[in-house]
Design an enzyme around this catalytic site. Structure first.
Site, PDB file in Angstrom:
ATOM      1  N   TYR A 436       1.547  -2.525   1.501  1.00 36.66           N
ATOM      2  CA  TYR A 436       0.543  -1.456   1.490  1.00 36.66           C
ATOM      3  C   TYR A 436      -0.682  -1.826   0.660  1.00 36.66           C
ATOM      4  O   TYR A 436      -0.702  -2.812  -0.048  1.00 36.66           O
ATOM      5  CB  TYR A 436       1.115  -0.104   1.095  1.00 36.66           C
ATOM      6  CG  TYR A 436       1.758   0.102  -0.254  1.00 36.66           C
ATOM      7  CD1 TYR A 436       1.653  -0.795  -1.304  1.00 36.66           C
ATOM      8  CD2 TYR A 436       2.477   1.282  -0.471  1.00 36.66           C
ATOM      9  CE1 TYR A 436       2.229  -0.540  -2.525  1.00 36.66           C
ATOM     10  CE2 TYR A 436       3.072   1.544  -1.698  1.00 36.66           C
ATOM     11  CZ  TYR A 436       2.935   0.631  -2.723  1.00 36.66           C
ATOM     12  OH  TYR A 436       3.523   0.899  -3.936  1.00 36.66           O
ATOM     13  N   GLU A 437      -1.732  -1.017   0.823  1.00 39.85           N
ATOM     14  CA  GLU A 437      -3.057  -1.270   0.239  1.00 39.85           C
ATOM     15  C   GLU A 437      -3.656  -2.599   0.709  1.00 39.85           C
ATOM     16  O   GLU A 437      -4.384  -3.266  -0.018  1.00 39.85           O
ATOM     17  CB  GLU A 437      -3.000  -1.234  -1.296  1.00 39.85           C
ATOM     18  CG  GLU A 437      -2.433   0.037  -1.878  1.00 39.85           C
ATOM     19  CD  GLU A 437      -3.173   1.290  -1.426  1.00 39.85           C
ATOM     20  OE1 GLU A 437      -4.307   1.183  -0.945  1.00 39.85           O
ATOM     21  OE2 GLU A 437      -2.598   2.379  -1.549  1.00 39.85           O
ATOM     22  N   GLY A 438      -3.358  -2.948   1.945  1.00 38.87           N
ATOM     23  CA  GLY A 438      -3.828  -4.215   2.504  1.00 38.87           C
ATOM     24  C   GLY A 438      -2.771  -5.276   2.330  1.00 38.87           C
ATOM     25  O   GLY A 438      -2.429  -5.651   1.211  1.00 38.87           O
TER      26      GLY A 438
END
Length: 578
Positions: A436-438
């Site tokens: 997550y978050e890229g």
């Protein structure tokens, strides 16, 4: 579940002996923050993590979040723990006093985040997301929105979430379809569905403020047509308290591999009232204020997992009796700590955790310089350092954190595979941080494709010069020499990659993850050299530094060879053969 002890002593060593944080902060303005105050704050934070957050970690994992009658209920003990979190003033630790925060240095927040991630990964997500939302609102919203929303969010009565991802639009946000229709009163009606929304709904706070990406009717296609909207779960009434329910609802919650006590929601917005944050069609810029803050936070989650894995595995290795040391005379079973391979696993975890903590603290101090240094040139230089290291910390720390969790589990053997010892939860929880978050592949592409090339390569050159200059006086020492040699190889690899990428764009993607790992190992080695060279360095620090130089840093040689191979081995196989 292994007990957790906050590593406050090592944190103070980093802040005081290694980085001299009070001296770094002194010229930046604001109140003086002596090391004694930092130690007091971290000690109290550690007690919260040990006594409040950690005891509900396993039970929260087992119970998980539940969607009941359209609302999410967090596990038993979580609302009470969050109430204690708010009562202790922790939500406003590093936020600006003008909004009710304490204005303490960000480095204390980073170290608290590490402890909270070690003690209860899921619990730490809720305030972590709120902090990112506060930063985005504080930097991009108008004065009215700041006045209405920041004080209750900083206090912790209201919390935040960011709503980016849609079923067809993950990394490629240009594909998102959520829309926003302007209203005569200056508000907007936001309509759309978002997935994977961490903390999208829960029972910890009286209101949840969603930052939602959506398109205006006149939006151009792609990412240039995205705007950002503040959409509260409850619309504030005339007194600023939660009033009428907004058109925000939970479609479902995800059933996940880990972080089960963190509510991951499908969120539906049905003509929900919202307000524009920042300029029209500039939402991605505003959202990345939050995203970059969250990416650093996620990297710290990986660091926290590594510390928890080390503490659990080292305690078990000291107590578990199995076999005897190589060459030992006949006798009873000895602790598995006598076995070289067990020591290698433990040292690998510790070598990352302690250097990672130092690098994170150094980066946090650079963030303070970027925000508050009186010299514009110094601010710009520090901002560049933070930009360069953000994808490195997010990706490398979460990769190494997951590897640390697996190594810690391996130390336990069969006991590591069963729930009661707590290690399998660390493995499951750690895995999401790489995604997550890229995803970490995206972070590596950001480093290689954007950060290395900005301003003609000025950012990496400045960072490499920082390393070389700081070690120059000790260049011939056992600790500086291997780091400087690895740095020379990294500089050569950086130049070679730039030349190949100019000729073939595929070279960037082919090199990205290997290059990021190479970069991270050199940065961690820099921290180990600096720590080991301190006159006050304890023998244990020097011993772990020697392990890093002998058994971890040489991985850069293999990474250099992989980079030299280029894109050809990856692209040679025809698509039909996959």
């Amino acid at each position: 579940m292994p007990a957790y002890t906050a590593p406050v002593d090592d944190m103070i060593f980093v802040l005081g002996e290694l980085l001299d944080a009070p001296a770094v902060l002194a010229p930046l303005g604001g109140e003086e923050v002596p090391l004694s105050l930092m130690a007091e704050v971290l000690s109290e934070a550690g007690r919260f993590c040990e006594k409040v957050a950690q005891p509900i970690n396993r039970s929260g994992d087992e119970e998980g979040c539940v969607l009941e009658n359209g609302a999410v209920r967090t596990p038993k003990g979580f609302p009470e723990a969050y109430a204690a979190f708010v009562e202790g003033g922790w939500p406003g630790l590093s936020h600006a006093p003008e909004h009710g925060g304490q204005g303490l240095p960000r480095v204390l927040q980073v170290l608290f985040d590490e402890m909270l991630s070690s003690a209860n990964f899921s619990f730490g997500l809720y305030p972590g997301l709120t902090r990112g939302a506060v930063e985005a609102i504080g930097r991009h919203a108008d004065a009215g929105l700041k006045e209405a929303y920041l004080p209750p969010m900083v206090e912790g009565r209201w919390m935040g979430a960011m709503a980016l991802t849609e079923a067809q639009a993950g990394t490629d946000l240009g594909l998102l379809r959520a829309k926003a229709e302007p209203q005569v009163d200056g508000s907007y009606h936001v309509t759309g569905s978002k997935i994977f929304i961490s903390a999208g709904d829960h029972d910890l706070a009286e209101n949840i403020i969603h930052l939602v990406l959506a398109r205006l009717p006149d939006a151009p296609p792609g990412v240039k047509g995205i705007s950002l909207f503040l959409v509260p779960k409850f619309l504030p009434d005339a007194e600023g308290r939660p009033g009428q329910r907004n058109g925000v609802s939970v479609g479902s919650i995800e059933h996940k591999m880990g972080i089960k006590a963190s509510a991951t929601c499908v969120m539906n917005y049905d003509e929900a009232t919202g307000w524009l944050v920042g300029a029209p069609h500039q939402g991605l810029r505003a959202m990345f204020t939050m995203m970059n803050a969250e990416r650093l936070f996620v990297g710290i989650q990986g660091l926290g997992i590594a510390e928890a894995a080390y503490q659990g595995a080292s305690a078990y290795a000291r107590e578990r009796l199995q076999g005897r040391a190589p060459g030992a005379a006949a006798g009873g079973a000895q602790p598995i700590l006598v076995h070289p391979d067990v020591r290698k696993m433990l040292l690998s975890i510790r070598a990352f955790a302690e250097a990672g903590r130092a690098l994170a603290a150094w980066t946090a101090l650079e963030m303070e310089k970027a925000a508050r240094h009186p010299d514009p040139a110094a601010r710009a230089r520090a901002d560049g350092m933070v930009a360069l290291l953000t994808p490195v910390i997010k990706a490398a720390f979460t990769d190494l954190g997951f590897e640390a969790a697996v190594q810690g589990q391996q130390v336990f053997g069969g006991h590591g595979y069963v729930r009661e010892w707590g290690m399998e939860q660390l493995v499951r929880d750690a895995r999401i941080a790489q995604i997550y978050e890229g995803t970490n592949g995206v972070q590596a592409m950001d480093l290689v494709g954007r950060k290395l090339t900005m301003d003609g390569g000025a950012l990496p050159r400045a960072f490499f010069a920082e390393i070389r200059d700081s070690l120059a006086a000790h260049a011939a020492s056992e600790f500086a020499t291997p780091v400087l040699e690895a740095l020379s190889r990294l500089e050569a690899a950086t130049e070679a990659l730039a030349a190949r990428a100019a000729a073939d764009p595929a070279e960037t993607g082919a090199a990205a993850t290997d290059y990021l790992r190479f970069f991270a190992l050199v940065a961690l080695g820099w921290m180990w050299a600096r720590m080991a060279l301190l006159p006050s360095a304890p023998p244990a620090k020097q011993a772990v530094a020697r392990f890093f130089m002998a058994r971890v840093l040489p991985q850069t040689v293999a990474l250099e060879l992989a980079l030299k191979a280029g894109a050809a081995p990856l692209m040679a196989l025809e698509e039909a053969a996959f």
